[in-house]
Design a protein around this motif. Structure first.
Motif, PDB file in Angstrom:
ATOM      1  N   VAL A  53      46.290  41.747  39.110  1.00 51.38           N
ATOM      2  CA  VAL A  53      46.916  43.101  40.006  1.00 51.38           C
ATOM      3  C   VAL A  53      46.404  42.302  41.937  1.00 51.38           C
ATOM      4  CG1 VAL A  53      47.393  44.026  38.483  1.00 51.38           C
ATOM      5  CG2 VAL A  53      45.044  44.636  39.650  1.00 51.38           C
ATOM      6  N   ASN A  54      46.856  42.839  42.416  1.00 48.51           N
ATOM      7  CA  ASN A  54      46.638  42.875  43.295  1.00 48.51           C
ATOM      8  C   ASN A  54      45.888  44.085  45.149  1.00 48.51           C
ATOM      9  OD1 ASN A  54      48.205  45.176  44.423  1.00 48.51           O
ATOM     10  ND2 ASN A  54      50.250  44.716  44.644  1.00 48.51           N
ATOM     11  N   SER A  55      45.185  44.462  43.941  1.00 51.63           N
ATOM     12  CA  SER A  55      44.379  45.183  44.621  1.00 51.63           C
ATOM     13  C   SER A  55      43.334  46.361  43.516  1.00 51.63           C
ATOM     14  CB  SER A  55      44.321  46.252  45.193  1.00 51.63           C
ATOM     15  OG  SER A  55      45.252  47.369  45.077  1.00 51.63           O
ATOM     16  N   THR A 186      38.481  42.640  43.536  1.00 53.54           N
ATOM     17  CA  THR A 186      37.974  41.331  44.722  1.00 53.54           C
ATOM     18  C   THR A 186      38.890  41.817  45.408  1.00 53.54           C
ATOM     19  OG1 THR A 186      40.459  40.163  43.703  1.00 53.54           O
ATOM     20  CG2 THR A 186      38.180  40.188  42.708  1.00 53.54           C
ATOM     21  N   TYR A 187      38.235  43.078  46.291  1.00 53.24           N
ATOM     22  CA  TYR A 187      38.562  42.912  47.852  1.00 53.24           C
ATOM     23  C   TYR A 187      37.267  42.120  48.260  1.00 53.24           C
ATOM     24  CZ  TYR A 187      38.335  45.359  52.329  1.00 53.24           C
ATOM     25  OH  TYR A 187      39.066  45.268  54.096  1.00 53.24           O
ATOM     26  N   HIS A 191      31.878  42.107  44.952  1.00 52.86           N
ATOM     27  CA  HIS A 191      30.909  40.851  44.674  1.00 52.86           C
ATOM     28  C   HIS A 191      31.436  39.885  45.080  1.00 52.86           C
ATOM     29  CE1 HIS A 191      29.046  44.533  43.071  1.00 52.86           C
ATOM     30  NE2 HIS A 191      28.150  43.209  42.524  1.00 52.86           N
ATOM     31  N   ILE A 192      33.091  39.502  44.484  1.00 48.90           N
ATOM     32  CA  ILE A 192      33.839  38.043  44.869  1.00 48.90           C
ATOM     33  C   ILE A 192      34.858  38.603  44.971  1.00 48.90           C
ATOM     34  CG2 ILE A 192      32.807  36.677  43.005  1.00 48.90           C
ATOM     35  CD1 ILE A 192      35.207  37.028  41.317  1.00 48.90           C
ATOM     36  N   SER A 193      35.163  37.783  46.007  1.00 48.91           N
ATOM     37  CA  SER A 193      36.484  37.947  47.099  1.00 48.91           C
ATOM     38  C   SER A 193      38.450  37.076  46.987  1.00 48.91           C
ATOM     39  CB  SER A 193      36.525  38.065  48.097  1.00 48.91           C
ATOM     40  OG  SER A 193      37.483  38.781  49.563  1.00 48.91           O
ATOM     41  N   THR A 194      39.107  38.172  46.820  1.00 46.18           N
ATOM     42  CA  THR A 194      40.470  37.249  46.535  1.00 46.18           C
ATOM     43  C   THR A 194      41.026  37.535  48.165  1.00 46.18           C
ATOM     44  OG1 THR A 194      41.105  38.531  45.256  1.00 46.18           O
ATOM     45  CG2 THR A 194      40.653  36.921  44.341  1.00 46.18           C
ATOM     46  N   ILE A 195      40.220  38.158  49.465  1.00 47.03           N
ATOM     47  CA  ILE A 195      40.982  38.625  50.324  1.00 47.03           C
ATOM     48  C   ILE A 195      41.366  40.268  49.972  1.00 47.03           C
ATOM     49  CG2 ILE A 195      42.564  39.135  52.323  1.00 47.03           C
ATOM     50  CD1 ILE A 195      42.948  35.877  51.373  1.00 47.03           C
TER      51      ILE A 195
END
Ligand SMILES: Cc1ncc(COP(=O)(O)O)c(C=O)c1O
Length: 394
Positions: A53-55, A186-187, A191-195
């Motif tokens: 999802v987106n957040s 993944t904000y 730990h890891i980010s997708t933005i």
């Protein structure tokens, strides 16, 4: 600009190249790359299904909504049902509960782990209690044995907000795989980010279908026609004349991610173990220093395998917290409160139904808590600066 900021960026030149390729190929919204990302997530965390999802906030909204629309009578939430949830988390752990007419029953946290207190849970369980929404705070696993025992004994649903604890383990099993469903974020600063981004993990096929449908407008697209979820929603033969792509089963949302975010997730996921290792090293070094001042300060105790989101410090009194904050900032550390502190000490508490309980540890964390980052390229420099911040307390 702080020398030791809260957030960091682990994107590389390679990410830039991969994203440009996705962009050039032209299909940008949720598609095959997201499917691939979901597959890799489910493999990595050893969970049957991952729904991107987106957040992390969307992941929480989706999980709670899935329970509202569930037709499984034993795995369902109805308006007015009570959901036990700790007082220290992020606002969007609570928002979907309030928005969807459930009653968040806010309880205190444990002084050592800062996670939901098992004793406090036992004190508030009543006939309206239907769910425990446990939060693995700042990388630390909850007491899953006790939580699962309580859920079994009282017939409660266990959900996990794992948005701060990707990669943490309890008994060699990843947090986020103990409840019926769990949310991850993944904000940028996680730990890891997708933005921006998040996902839900679940082993339950019926809930996977509910999540997938609710994520995208409530449509039937992506749902197997032989599934229980599909057939229980097709009650009229006339619906057969509509193609699944344009057949709506539920009043859904649009919480989809994009191929660009998913591509970032695919290249970030293999970095998770190394990121956690650095975070654990730095948190370990900080803990050794803090230990020398244990009469004045404490931190979270790493009972299982923490993925050490950051480094929280709780002062015994507010004056020392204020002094330490000044010293940490002087030595280059960006500081902030510990997550939200006690959510019931915020103006938003007026939207929480019922009386506001007095919660000793959550209030202590709210008033005397400070949080700093623990992912820096120069470990020894950060450790020295941290040690120097305590000179005043020698
Ligand atoms: C415990 C917890 N839950 C949920 C969220 C929401 O995640 P996101 O920022 O991806 O919406 C956060 C965000 O930091 C969080 O800390």
């Amino acid at each position: 600009m702080f020398k030791f900021p809260l957030a960091y960026n682990t994107f590389s030149k390679n990410d830039e190249i991969l994203i440009s390729k996705v962009f050039r190929e032209g299909f940008l919204t949720q598609g095959k790359i997201t499917q691939n990302y979901e597959f890799r997530l489910s493999e990595f965390f050893n969970s049957k299904y991952a729904v991107a999802v987106n957040s992390g906030s969307s992941a929480n909204l989706l999980m709670i909504s899935a329970l509202i629309y569930s037709k499984d009578q034993s795995l369902k939430l109805r308006r007015g049902d009570e959901v036990i949830v700790p007082a220290v988390s992020w606002m969007t752990t609570y928002s979907p509960l309030i928005q969807l007419g459930l009653v968040p029953r806010i309880v205190d946290i444990d002084k050592d782990t800062l996670n939901i207190s098992i004793e406090s849970i036992k004190n508030v369980i009543n006939e309206k209690t239907k769910c425990i929404f446990a939060v693995n705070l700042l990388g630390h696993p909850c007491e899953f044995k006790e939580l699962l025992d309580i859920c079994k004994q009282h017939n409660l649903i266990l959900l996990e907000d794992n948005c701060e604890s990707m990669g943490a383990k309890y008994d060699s099993k990843y947090t986020g795989t103990f409840g019926l469903m769990s949310s991850q974020s993944t904000y940028m600063s996680h730990h890891i980010s997708t933005i921006e981004g998040g996902f839900v993990l679940t082993n339950n096929e019926y809930f996977r279908d509910l999540l997938v449908s609710l994520r995208s407008h409530g449509w039937a697209r992506d749902i197997n026609q032989n599934s229980r979820f599909y057939s229980e929603n097709i009650t009229n033969k006339n619906y057969e004349y509509l193609p699944d792509d344009f057949l709506f089963l539920l009043p859904g949302f649009n919480l989809r991610t994009t191929e660009i975010n998913s591509q970032l997730g695919i290249s970030q996921l293999p970095k998770l173990d190394d990121i956690i290792s650095i975070k654990r090293t730095i948190s370990g070094e900080f803990s050794i220093i803090l230990n020398k001042y244990q009469n004045l300060f404490s931190t979270q105790i790493d009972k299982y395998f923490s993925s050490c989101f950051g480094f929280p410090i709780i002062a015994k009194n507010k004056r020392d917290k204020d002094l330490l904050k000044i010293e940490l900032e002087k030595n280059g550390f960006q500081t902030r409160p510990i997550v939200t502190g006690n959510i019931l000490s915020h103006p938003v508490s007026k939207f929480f139904p019922g009386e506001i309980p007095k919660l000793k540890i959550s209030t202590l964390v709210h008033e005397n808590g400070i949080f700093i980052g623990n992912y820096f390229p120069k470990v020894s420099e950060a450790v020295k600066a941290f040690e120097k911040s305590f000179d005043l307390f020698l």
